[in-house]
Motif scaffolding. Structure first.
Motif, mmCIF file in Angstrom:
data_model
loop_
_atom_site.group_PDB
_atom_site.id
_atom_site.type_symbol
_atom_site.label_atom_id
_atom_site.label_comp_id
_atom_site.label_asym_id
_atom_site.label_seq_id
_atom_site.Cartn_x
_atom_site.Cartn_y
_atom_site.Cartn_z
ATOM 1 N N LEU A 1 0.841 -1.201 0.000
ATOM 2 C CA LEU A 1 0.000 0.000 0.000
ATOM 3 C C LEU A 1 0.878 1.254 0.000
ATOM 4 O O LEU A 1 1.999 1.224 0.513
ATOM 5 N N PRO A 2 0.373 2.357 -0.547
ATOM 6 C CA PRO A 2 1.143 3.600 -0.510
ATOM 7 C C PRO A 2 1.442 3.995 0.939
ATOM 8 O O PRO A 2 0.657 3.684 1.839
ATOM 9 N N GLU A 3 2.572 4.684 1.145
ATOM 10 C CA GLU A 3 2.948 5.046 2.515
ATOM 11 C C GLU A 3 2.470 6.444 2.889
ATOM 12 O O GLU A 3 3.051 7.108 3.747
ATOM 13 N N THR A 4 1.412 6.903 2.219
ATOM 14 C CA THR A 4 0.765 8.165 2.580
ATOM 15 C C THR A 4 -0.304 7.874 3.643
ATOM 16 O O THR A 4 -0.529 6.716 4.007
ATOM 17 N N SER A 5 -0.979 8.944 4.094
ATOM 18 C CA SER A 5 -1.928 8.825 5.213
ATOM 19 C C SER A 5 -3.009 7.777 4.943
ATOM 20 O O SER A 5 -3.544 7.688 3.838
ATOM 21 N N TRP A 6 -3.349 7.040 5.982
ATOM 22 C CA TRP A 6 -4.455 6.083 5.965
ATOM 23 C C TRP A 6 -5.726 6.698 6.550
ATOM 24 O O TRP A 6 -6.652 5.982 6.911
ATOM 25 N N GLY A 7 -5.711 8.026 6.812
ATOM 26 C CA GLY A 7 -6.882 8.661 7.430
ATOM 27 C C GLY A 7 -7.143 8.080 8.818
ATOM 28 O O GLY A 7 -6.206 7.821 9.577
ATOM 29 N N TRP A 8 -8.430 7.840 9.123
ATOM 30 C CA TRP A 8 -8.788 7.349 10.466
ATOM 31 C C TRP A 8 -8.094 6.014 10.791
ATOM 32 O O TRP A 8 -7.913 5.674 11.960
ATOM 33 N N ARG A 9 -7.701 5.279 9.760
ATOM 34 C CA ARG A 9 -7.100 3.960 9.978
ATOM 35 C C ARG A 9 -5.739 4.010 10.669
ATOM 36 O O ARG A 9 -5.223 2.991 11.097
ATOM 37 N N GLN A 10 -5.103 5.212 10.749
ATOM 38 C CA GLN A 10 -3.754 5.230 11.296
ATOM 39 C C GLN A 10 -3.674 5.809 12.710
ATOM 40 O O GLN A 10 -2.593 6.064 13.202
ATOM 41 N N TYR A 11 -4.839 5.978 13.356
ATOM 42 C CA TYR A 11 -4.821 6.520 14.715
ATOM 43 C C TYR A 11 -5.456 5.533 15.693
ATOM 44 O O TYR A 11 -6.498 4.933 15.403
ATOM 45 N N LEU A 12 -4.809 5.390 16.852
ATOM 46 C CA LEU A 12 -5.272 4.409 17.839
ATOM 47 C C LEU A 12 -6.716 4.668 18.261
ATOM 48 O O LEU A 12 -7.496 3.727 18.406
ATOM 49 N N ALA A 13 -7.072 5.944 18.439
ATOM 50 C CA ALA A 13 -8.409 6.259 18.954
ATOM 51 C C ALA A 13 -9.513 5.855 17.978
ATOM 52 O O ALA A 13 -10.619 5.503 18.396
ATOM 53 N N THR A 14 -9.247 5.893 16.693
ATOM 54 C CA THR A 14 -10.294 5.585 15.714
ATOM 55 C C THR A 14 -10.182 4.162 15.138
ATOM 56 O O THR A 14 -11.183 3.588 14.714
ATOM 57 N N ALA A 15 -8.954 3.612 15.127
ATOM 58 C CA ALA A 15 -8.759 2.288 14.516
ATOM 59 C C ALA A 15 -8.485 1.189 15.544
ATOM 60 O O ALA A 15 -8.785 0.024 15.299
ATOM 61 N N GLY A 16 -7.869 1.530 16.665
ATOM 62 C CA GLY A 16 -7.532 0.534 17.689
ATOM 63 C C GLY A 16 -6.187 -0.127 17.428
ATOM 64 O O GLY A 16 -5.387 -0.310 18.331
ATOM 65 N N ALA A 17 -5.937 -0.505 16.189
ATOM 66 C CA ALA A 17 -4.656 -1.085 15.766
ATOM 67 C C ALA A 17 -4.635 -0.994 14.239
ATOM 68 O O ALA A 17 -5.649 -0.628 13.622
ATOM 69 N N GLY A 18 -3.515 -1.315 13.639
ATOM 70 C CA GLY A 18 -3.372 -1.178 12.190
ATOM 71 C C GLY A 18 -3.646 -2.483 11.464
ATOM 72 O O GLY A 18 -4.783 -2.984 11.445
ATOM 73 N N ASP A 19 -2.586 -3.057 10.880
ATOM 74 C CA ASP A 19 -2.726 -4.301 10.116
ATOM 75 C C ASP A 19 -3.425 -5.393 10.937
ATOM 76 O O ASP A 19 -4.231 -6.160 10.408
ATOM 77 N N LEU A 20 -3.147 -5.435 12.234
ATOM 78 C CA LEU A 20 -3.716 -6.487 13.083
ATOM 79 C C LEU A 20 -5.246 -6.460 13.082
ATOM 80 O O LEU A 20 -5.889 -7.496 12.902
#
Ligand SMILES: NC(=O)c1ccc[n+]([C@@H]2O[C@H](COP(=O)([O-])OP(=O)(O)OC[C@H]3O[C@@H](n4cnc5c(N)ncnc54)[C@H](O)[C@@H]3O)[C@@H](O)[C@H]2O)c1
Length: 370
Positions: free
Chosen positions: A161-180
């Motif tokens: 995936l591109p290494e630019t922003s993932w939006g809400w997906r890259q913050y703990l408060a909104t996503a909880g975790a990333g790839d996991l």
């Protein structure tokens, strides 16, 4: 439900997953109709209502969850909103198909599961890959004893995936975790669907991409979540499993589908599911190396579904079967599969991976009653 027996659906969150998975599923299903749509973005809500032919739109999830002309909702919003939106829908007696992860933690997922169970609504977690024809066939091969007693499970999910922003997906408060929570949790779910519950796991996560720029070059707060995750697990029935997922594996683009391989090695044989070719499975035994075998017709589409297995990319079209299962469960007045209990089970394992990473140790998993 309306006397006409049509299941009247409301969609909460009108982004990519609804456009690519759930809307095509709804359009294929003569037993369902999209009635209301909701998104916090008012322009998108109005646009989708018009494009998708919904009767009305709103920016307030409470209004959609309380609407008397809605029987069932599809929740496809950022992860932190799954719990409050699902709870609101359940409170109003709506059936709920919720995207994964069911919550930001097993505590949240447990609350949502118990509320749906106690309210007697149909509840379903969107574990998409269970619906791949080769995955359904793999389950059949294991259950029928064809592979012998299962010994090893192995899953690889690699994306570039591109290494630019993932939006809400890259913050703990909104996503909880990333790839996991985004990718590996699906693989935890289907492994347990194939081989039963996990007894203990050890895992790790890592982050390589900073993601402090958006795709148009402006700066944004850097990512706080993993882009690589792994676990090793012991299944209660005796098999062992190894999972690895990454979203930064260069050279694994494959038109956005990346690389996915999941296999079971049994005492008599091995079988492999690959996302890019879900109408075939690889089979092998001692003296007969892995070779491609077509998935039998009865596993290509769910029973009764009007979906054609010939039209569209096989790696995409099985995703439409989630809505078919959700609506079938409502119409047939039965439990949906996979349900919120499955969402909770996978969340317990994903949480244990984070705990194992933090505490650098194996984590024992208890049994949660249904
Ligand atoms: N099952 C799968 O294979 C799969 C695939 C992709 C995404 N997902 C899951 O689906 C969910 C959505 O992902 P996406 O890629 O569609 O995201 P997205 O960002 O494209 O869309 C999310 C939408 O929700 C809206 N939204 C945010 N808060 C809201 C609220 N309170 N009420 C109503 N709308 C709200 C946003 O404005 C946005 O339009 C995530 O939980 C993700 O993990 C699952």
């Amino acid at each position: 439900m309306a006397s006409s027996e049509i299941v009247r659906i409301g969609c909460l969150g009108l982004g990519k997953v609804v456009e690519y998975h759930h809307l095509p599923g709804l359009r294929l299903d003569p037993r369902a109709r999209l009635v209301g749509v909701c998104d916090v973005d008012p322009v998108l809500a109005a646009q989708r209502a018009e494009q998708w032919g919904a009767d009305w739109h709103t920016t307030d999830f409470r209004q959609l969850c309380a609407a008397s002309d809605i029987d069932a909702v599809i929740i496809a919003t950022p992860n932190d909103t799954h719990r409050p939106l699902a709870m609101a829908a359940i409170q109003h007696g709506k059936h709920v198909l919720c995207e994964k992860p069911l919550g930001l933690s097993a505590a949240e997922a447990g609350e949502v599961y118990r509320s749906a169970r106690d309210a007697n609504v149909v509840h379903m977690t969107a574990f998409t890959y269970r619906f791949a024809p080769s995955m359904r066939y793999l389950k059949h091969l294991i259950a029928s004893g064809d592979l012998g007693s299962p010994r090893h499970f192995r899953s690889q999910r690699f994306l570039d995936l591109p290494e630019t922003s993932w939006g809400w997906r890259q913050y703990l408060a909104t996503a909880g975790a990333g790839d996991l929570f985004d990718m590996t949790i699906h693989r935890i779910d289907f492994a347990m669907d194939l081989l039963g519950p996990l007894q203990r796991v050890t895992g790790a996560i890592a982050q390589f991409a900073q993601r402090d720029r958006t795709s148009d070059g402006s700066s944004c707060p850097p990512s706080q979540v993993d882009d690589w995750s792994c676990l090793i697990g012991h299944f209660a029935q005796g098999a062992v499993g190894v999972w690895e997922g990454t979203t930064v594996a260069k050279g694994y683009g494959n038109d956005g589908y990346g690389h996915e391989w999941a296999e079971v090695n049994g005492a008599e044989g091995s079988a492999v599911y690959r996302l890019r070719d879900p109408h075939h499975i690889l089979l092998g035994r001692t003296g007969q190396d892995l070779h491609s075998v077509p998935v039998p017709r009865e596993f290509l589409t769910p029973s009764g579904s009007p979906r054609s297995s010939n039209s569209g990319d096989p790696a995409t079209i099985f995703r439409y079967d989630l809505v078919w299962e959700f609506v079938s469960a409502i119409v047939e007045q039965r439990d949906a599969v996979p349900d919120f209990y499955d969402g909770l089970q996978a969340q317990i394992v994903a949480d244990a991976v984070l705990q194992s990473h933090q505490e650098q140790r194996w984590v024992e998993l208890g049994v949660v009653p249904r």
